[in-house]
Design a protein around this motif. Structure first.
Motif, mmCIF file in Angstrom:
data_model
loop_
_atom_site.group_PDB
_atom_site.id
_atom_site.type_symbol
_atom_site.label_atom_id
_atom_site.label_comp_id
_atom_site.label_asym_id
_atom_site.label_seq_id
_atom_site.Cartn_x
_atom_site.Cartn_y
_atom_site.Cartn_z
ATOM 1 N N GLY A 60 0.734 -1.144 -0.032
ATOM 2 C CA GLY A 60 0.056 0.150 0.138
ATOM 3 C C GLY A 60 1.048 1.243 0.051
ATOM 4 O O GLY A 60 2.046 1.104 0.496
ATOM 5 N N ASP A 61 0.188 2.358 -0.508
ATOM 6 C CA ASP A 61 1.163 3.522 -0.589
ATOM 7 C C ASP A 61 1.591 3.903 0.653
ATOM 8 O O ASP A 61 2.742 4.491 0.730
ATOM 9 N N SER A 62 1.016 3.677 1.880
ATOM 10 C CA SER A 62 1.456 4.363 3.188
ATOM 11 C C SER A 62 2.598 3.573 3.559
ATOM 12 O O SER A 62 3.338 4.047 4.635
ATOM 13 N N VAL A 63 2.887 2.408 3.121
ATOM 14 C CA VAL A 63 4.064 1.540 3.738
ATOM 15 C C VAL A 63 5.269 1.271 2.649
ATOM 16 O O VAL A 63 6.167 0.885 2.797
ATOM 17 N N LYS A 64 4.671 1.718 1.052
ATOM 18 C CA LYS A 64 5.691 1.402 0.213
ATOM 19 C C LYS A 64 7.042 2.018 0.553
ATOM 20 O O LYS A 64 7.222 3.202 0.846
ATOM 21 N N GLY A 65 8.374 1.360 0.316
ATOM 22 C CA GLY A 65 9.436 2.008 0.637
ATOM 23 C C GLY A 65 9.899 1.763 1.899
ATOM 24 O O GLY A 65 11.254 2.167 2.213
ATOM 25 N N ARG A 66 9.246 1.147 2.964
ATOM 26 C CA ARG A 66 9.680 1.283 4.294
ATOM 27 C C ARG A 66 9.342 -0.094 4.613
ATOM 28 O O ARG A 66 10.074 -0.588 5.688
ATOM 29 N N PHE A 67 8.330 -0.830 4.355
ATOM 30 C CA PHE A 67 7.830 -2.194 4.627
ATOM 31 C C PHE A 67 8.562 -3.007 3.482
ATOM 32 O O PHE A 67 8.459 -2.875 2.264
ATOM 33 N N THR A 68 8.850 -4.383 3.876
ATOM 34 C CA THR A 68 9.138 -5.347 2.996
ATOM 35 C C THR A 68 8.579 -6.572 3.448
ATOM 36 O O THR A 68 8.770 -7.076 4.504
ATOM 37 N N ILE A 69 7.825 -7.288 2.662
ATOM 38 C CA ILE A 69 7.298 -8.792 2.643
ATOM 39 C C ILE A 69 8.089 -9.785 2.192
ATOM 40 O O ILE A 69 8.778 -9.645 1.067
ATOM 41 N N ASN A 76 7.234 -22.230 6.507
ATOM 42 C CA ASN A 76 5.658 -21.919 6.340
ATOM 43 C C ASN A 76 5.258 -20.645 7.071
ATOM 44 O O ASN A 76 4.321 -20.719 7.600
ATOM 45 N N THR A 77 6.020 -19.543 6.695
ATOM 46 C CA THR A 77 6.038 -18.250 7.543
ATOM 47 C C THR A 77 6.097 -17.268 6.541
ATOM 48 O O THR A 77 6.885 -17.279 5.446
ATOM 49 N N VAL A 78 5.454 -16.081 6.765
ATOM 50 C CA VAL A 78 5.675 -14.823 6.087
ATOM 51 C C VAL A 78 6.077 -13.906 7.219
ATOM 52 O O VAL A 78 5.707 -13.695 8.161
ATOM 53 N N HIS A 79 7.208 -12.899 6.806
ATOM 54 C CA HIS A 79 7.723 -11.923 7.635
ATOM 55 C C HIS A 79 7.484 -10.700 7.031
ATOM 56 O O HIS A 79 7.261 -10.254 5.868
ATOM 57 N N LEU A 80 7.128 -9.621 7.745
ATOM 58 C CA LEU A 80 6.918 -8.199 7.282
ATOM 59 C C LEU A 80 7.990 -7.342 8.079
ATOM 60 O O LEU A 80 7.728 -7.256 9.417
ATOM 61 N N GLN A 81 9.208 -7.125 7.382
ATOM 62 C CA GLN A 81 9.966 -6.219 8.014
ATOM 63 C C GLN A 81 9.643 -4.530 7.823
ATOM 64 O O GLN A 81 9.440 -4.237 6.612
ATOM 65 N N MET A 82 9.434 -3.910 8.794
ATOM 66 C CA MET A 82 8.840 -2.623 9.053
ATOM 67 C C MET A 82 10.103 -1.656 9.405
ATOM 68 O O MET A 82 10.709 -1.801 10.553
ATOM 69 N N SER A 83 10.534 -0.718 8.605
ATOM 70 C CA SER A 83 11.632 0.267 8.887
ATOM 71 C C SER A 83 10.881 1.568 8.732
ATOM 72 O O SER A 83 9.869 1.875 8.487
ATOM 73 N N ALA A 84 11.819 2.497 9.224
ATOM 74 C CA ALA A 84 11.360 3.910 9.325
ATOM 75 C C ALA A 84 9.916 4.056 9.857
ATOM 76 O O ALA A 84 9.251 4.915 9.194
ATOM 77 N N LEU A 85 9.769 3.528 10.990
ATOM 78 C CA LEU A 85 8.290 3.418 11.659
ATOM 79 C C LEU A 85 7.979 4.928 12.164
ATOM 80 O O LEU A 85 8.778 5.887 12.611
#
Length: 128
Positions: A60-69, A76-85
């Motif tokens: 989504g636009d609100s997280v683009k460039g800061r979050f990485t999935i 059997n897991t998905v990660h969401l790396q959140m930066s520049a919070l």
């Protein structure tokens, strides 16, 4: 069928967190996983998606460039790396699954109605 979200917590603005969504009872190989969040007083917002079949992603636009999935097929897991919070990232974060593996490249990638199974939420608070 169960999805378990984890990794939330309290972090200062500019900091990072990594959320995880572990699936049990089924293989994610033929599914897509979406991440949603619900901030206080707001509707649930779809922020990211990854397809296990081809690795396609959505942000989504609100997280683009800061979050990485990312996906971990072996775990059997998905990660969401959140930066520049930012403080506005404060919310309860949820993961959800769908058998529509093309969803992440579709116009409805962020629509909660398109996802079938939901995990419990994990709280992320961004505050100094």
């Amino acid at each position: 069928v169960q999805l378990q979200a984890s990794g939330g917590g309290l972090v200062q603005p500019g900091g990072s967190l990594r959320l995880s969504c572990a699936a049990s009872g089924f293989s994610l190989d033929y599914y897509a996983i979406g991440w949603f969040r619900r901030a206080p007083g707001k509707d649930r917002e779809g922020i990211s998606c990854i397809s296990f079949s081809d690795g396609s992603t959505y942000y989504g636009d609100s997280v683009k460039g800061r979050f990485t999935i990312s996906r971990d097929n072996a775990e059997n897991t998905v990660h969401l790396q959140m930066s520049a919070l930012k403080p506005e990232d404060t919310a309860v974060y949820f993961c959800a699954s769908t058998s529509d593996t093309g969803i992440c490249t579709s116009w409805y990638a962020n629509m909660r109605e398109k996802y079938d199974y939901w995990g419990q939420g994990t709280q992320v608070t961004v505050s100094s």
